[in-house]
Scaffold this active site. Structure first.
Site, PDB file in Angstrom:
ATOM      1  N   ILE A 188       0.846  -1.198   0.000  1.00 50.02           N
ATOM      2  CA  ILE A 188       0.000   0.000   0.000  1.00 50.02           C
ATOM      3  C   ILE A 188       0.885   1.252   0.000  1.00 50.02           C
ATOM      4  O   ILE A 188       1.571   1.557   0.988  1.00 50.02           O
ATOM      5  CB  ILE A 188      -0.966  -0.024   1.219  1.00 50.02           C
ATOM      6  N   GLU A 199      -0.740  -0.231 -10.369  1.00 53.10           N
ATOM      7  CA  GLU A 199      -2.030   0.184 -10.972  1.00 53.10           C
ATOM      8  C   GLU A 199      -2.406  -0.730 -12.144  1.00 53.10           C
ATOM      9  O   GLU A 199      -3.042  -0.307 -13.103  1.00 53.10           O
ATOM     10  CB  GLU A 199      -2.028   1.670 -11.331  1.00 53.10           C
ATOM     11  N   GLY A 225      26.649   3.449 -21.866  1.00 58.14           N
ATOM     12  CA  GLY A 225      27.643   2.379 -21.743  1.00 58.14           C
ATOM     13  C   GLY A 225      27.968   2.112 -20.279  1.00 58.14           C
ATOM     14  O   GLY A 225      27.071   2.032 -19.446  1.00 58.14           O
TER      15      GLY A 225
HETATM   16  N1  COS Z   1     -15.416   0.876 -14.720  1.00 57.59           N
HETATM   17  C1  COS Z   1     -16.633   0.608 -14.220  1.00 57.59           C
HETATM   18  N2  COS Z   1     -17.071  -0.651 -13.954  1.00 57.59           N
HETATM   19  C2  COS Z   1     -16.205  -1.657 -14.207  1.00 57.59           C
HETATM   20  C3  COS Z   1     -14.930  -1.445 -14.726  1.00 57.59           C
HETATM   21  C4  COS Z   1     -14.531  -0.106 -14.979  1.00 57.59           C
HETATM   22  N3  COS Z   1     -13.327   0.174 -15.468  1.00 57.59           N
HETATM   23  N4  COS Z   1     -14.299  -2.619 -14.873  1.00 57.59           N
HETATM   24  C5  COS Z   1     -15.164  -3.552 -14.475  1.00 57.59           C
HETATM   25  N5  COS Z   1     -16.318  -2.972 -14.065  1.00 57.59           N
HETATM   26  C6  COS Z   1     -17.530  -3.638 -13.589  1.00 57.59           C
HETATM   27  C7  COS Z   1     -18.042  -4.559 -14.667  1.00 57.59           C
HETATM   28  O1  COS Z   1     -18.915  -3.867 -15.513  1.00 57.59           O
HETATM   29  C8  COS Z   1     -18.736  -5.626 -13.877  1.00 57.59           C
HETATM   30  O2  COS Z   1     -20.022  -5.157 -13.492  1.00 57.59           O
HETATM   31  P1  COS Z   1     -21.259  -6.166 -13.293  1.00 57.59           P
HETATM   32  O3  COS Z   1     -20.919  -7.009 -12.111  1.00 57.59           O
HETATM   33  O4  COS Z   1     -22.392  -5.241 -13.055  1.00 57.59           O
HETATM   34  O5  COS Z   1     -21.366  -6.946 -14.555  1.00 57.59           O
HETATM   35  C9  COS Z   1     -17.891  -5.750 -12.628  1.00 57.59           C
HETATM   36  O6  COS Z   1     -17.201  -4.501 -12.506  1.00 57.59           O
HETATM   37  C10 COS Z   1     -16.920  -6.882 -12.705  1.00 57.59           C
HETATM   38  O7  COS Z   1     -16.112  -6.670 -13.850  1.00 57.59           O
HETATM   39  P2  COS Z   1     -15.288  -7.813 -14.571  1.00 57.59           P
HETATM   40  O8  COS Z   1     -16.170  -8.996 -14.798  1.00 57.59           O
HETATM   41  O9  COS Z   1     -14.602  -7.207 -15.756  1.00 57.59           O
HETATM   42  O10 COS Z   1     -14.238  -8.190 -13.444  1.00 57.59           O
HETATM   43  P3  COS Z   1     -13.020  -9.178 -13.440  1.00 57.59           P
HETATM   44  O11 COS Z   1     -13.010  -9.874 -12.151  1.00 57.59           O
HETATM   45  O12 COS Z   1     -12.983  -9.966 -14.701  1.00 57.59           O
HETATM   46  O13 COS Z   1     -11.738  -8.185 -13.347  1.00 57.59           O
HETATM   47  C11 COS Z   1      -9.961  -6.790 -14.094  1.00 57.59           C
HETATM   48  C12 COS Z   1     -11.438  -7.201 -14.207  1.00 57.59           C
HETATM   49  C13 COS Z   1      -8.983  -7.921 -14.304  1.00 57.59           C
HETATM   50  C14 COS Z   1      -9.824  -5.757 -15.185  1.00 57.59           C
HETATM   51  C15 COS Z   1      -9.717  -6.127 -12.694  1.00 57.59           C
HETATM   52  O14 COS Z   1      -9.769  -7.097 -11.678  1.00 57.59           O
HETATM   53  C16 COS Z   1      -8.386  -5.381 -12.611  1.00 57.59           C
HETATM   54  O15 COS Z   1      -8.286  -4.260 -13.094  1.00 57.59           O
HETATM   55  N6  COS Z   1      -7.366  -5.997 -11.984  1.00 57.59           N
HETATM   56  C17 COS Z   1      -6.112  -5.341 -11.739  1.00 57.59           C
HETATM   57  C18 COS Z   1      -6.155  -4.617 -10.426  1.00 57.59           C
HETATM   58  C19 COS Z   1      -5.047  -3.641 -10.297  1.00 57.59           C
HETATM   59  O16 COS Z   1      -4.805  -2.795 -11.159  1.00 57.59           O
HETATM   60  N7  COS Z   1      -4.332  -3.707  -9.201  1.00 57.59           N
HETATM   61  C20 COS Z   1      -3.246  -2.831  -8.993  1.00 57.59           C
HETATM   62  C21 COS Z   1      -3.098  -2.526  -7.573  1.00 57.59           C
HETATM   63  S1  COS Z   1      -4.139  -1.289  -7.052  1.00 57.59           S
HETATM   64  S2  COS Z   1      -2.930   0.279  -7.128  1.00 57.59           S
END
Ligand code: COS
Length: 381
Positions: free
Chosen positions: A156, A362, A338
């Site tokens: 964090i 992120e 270098g």
């Molecule tokens: N904006 C708004 N809503 C979003 C969204 C976005 N960018 N991305 C996803 N959602 C919503 C989806 O629409 C979905 O909604 P419903 O449940 O109503 O259908 C819900 O959130 C779940 O989305 P999704 O099915 O795409 O989720 P996944 O579990 O497949 O995960 C990823 C998506 C992999 C993109 C996400 O987990 C991610 O970004 N992971 C990386 C996290 C990260 O960056 N960590 C870094 C540390 S934090 S500094």
């Protein structure tokens, strides 16, 4: 609302001067001390950097995204730890509140976030939950007027200094993101413990640590948005944060190109400056082209975001391209210098280590690829 152009130009000029005259001379010291001096933090407050993105009604500068990325590019021209000192207040630490906070929540916290009086952190990642952030295991169980929060958050940023955490925790039984809610958790609540800062490869001066929540009584009034909104809020925060990080990558790349050019024009081999050798020129040309492409993508995405367009795909693409780009630019800068590129005194070695994180935090490059592909398939083009 955008600043008038004179005010914005004055801000850019002030930031550029601050970076060149105040921050850059301190880079080696920040690396050695693994800390940004308090005096510098105070000057950042005076410049308004903690409140770049926060509405003027709450004491911030209220920059548009187009303006914010230009400031972020300027700040990229020095060691990234300086930007991190206020980066969470501008981005991931405040934006959940900005996006989903109630009027009362905003009034209670945003002015102090904008002024830098308090430091914020974003607590999503856990020991066993990284890229799959919908599967957080930290729990918040409703108990009258409070939620009892228990779990561990990892890596964090700014946790060591944070006064307020935005914490994503599971409140429902639904699997995945739907069961996750977001909470504003003041550090001084009983049961909040911050671990020792981790030893990192680079970005010295910017700290990450574990945060442990042990049956913390979080007032129900501190929930952001509705029960179950937390994952969506976190994703929106990251969409925005990724664009800001992409801008920082552009700034670091521009700095590295300037360092490589300065070295190549002064260093002589085979009777001439190495900048006159075509194989060196090829590296400079590739770095410059890629940095320009990333800059254009960042600025274009920011304009779209300011126009209210959905930029989930474009933010991910900007973060993906710019973070990978700056990795290549840093690698070429080391090559151009270098032996000197491998020696700490020249600074390029430090930036080479610093930029490695951009491909990870992120959202990793692989997560950006996944988002870009999903969104492209959804859009059909
Ligand atoms: N904006 C708004 N809503 C979003 C969204 C976005 N960018 N991305 C996803 N959602 C919503 C989806 O629409 C979905 O909604 P419903 O449940 O109503 O259908 C819900 O959130 C779940 O989305 P999704 O099915 O795409 O989720 P996944 O579990 O497949 O995960 C990823 C998506 C992999 C993109 C996400 O987990 C991610 O970004 N992971 C990386 C996290 C990260 O960056 N960590 C870094 C540390 S934090 S500094």
């Amino acid at each position: 609302m955008a600043l008038d152009s004179d005010t914005f130009d004055a801000l850019i000029a002030a930031v550029r001067r601050f970076v060149a005259e105040r921050l850059r001379p301190l880079e080696a010291q920040v690396e050695a001390d693994d800390a940004v001096p308090d005096a510098v933090i105070a000057e950042m407050r005076d410049l308004g950097l903690f409140g770049l993105s926060i509405d003027p009604d709450y004491g911030g500068l209220g920059l548009t995204m187009g303006e914010e990325v230009r400031v972020a590019i300027e700040l990229g021209r020095t060691t990234p730890a300086f930007r991190s000192a206020f980066g969470t207040n501008v981005g991931i630490g405040s934006q959940g509140l900005v996006i989903a906070g109630s009027a009362e929540q905003k009034a209670a916290w945003l002015p102090r976030i904008a002024s830098g009086e308090i430091i914020t952190s974003f607590a999503l990642t856990e020991p066993d939950v990284g890229s799959d952030s919908g599967s957080v295991t930290t729990r918040a169980v409703r108990d009258g007027d409070v939620y009892r929060l228990t779990g561990t958050k990892r890596y964090i940023t700014n946790a060591d200094r944070a006064d307020l955490f935005t914490v994503m925790a599971r409140t429902g039984e639904e699997k995945g993101g739907r069961g996750v809610s977001a909470f504003l958790v003041p550090r001084d609540l009983p049961g909040v413990t911050v671990g020792a800062p981790e030893k990192k490869m680079g970005q010295k001066g910017a700290k990450v640590a574990d945060v442990v929540f042990d049956d913390v009584p979080v007032p129900a009034a501190n929930r952001l948005g509705a029960d179950g909104d937390g994952f969506r809020i976190a994703m929106q925060v990251l969409d925005r944060g990724r664009l800001h990080i992409a801008a920082v990558c552009v700034g670091v790349a521009e700095r590295l190109i300037a360092d490589a050019v300065a070295y190549a024009t002064s260093r002589r081999q085979f009777g001439k400056a190495i900048a006159e050798h075509q194989l060196i020129q090829a590296m400079i040309a590739d770095s410059k082209t890629e940095a320009l492409a990333a800059r254009a993508l960042v600025l274009d995405t920011a304009v779209k975001k300011d126009a209210g367009e959905d930029v989930i795909l474009e933010s991910a693409a900007a973060k993906y391209y710019a973070s990978e780009m700056v990795g290549r630019v840093a690698d070429r800068a080391v090559q151009i210098l270098g032996g000197a590129g491998y020696i700490a005194d020249y600074g390029v070695e430090r930036l080479y280590r610093d930029v490695r994180l951009f491909r990870i935090y992120e959202g990793t490059s692989q997560i950006q690829q996944l988002i870009i592909a999903r969104e492209t398939l959804k859009r059909g083009e």
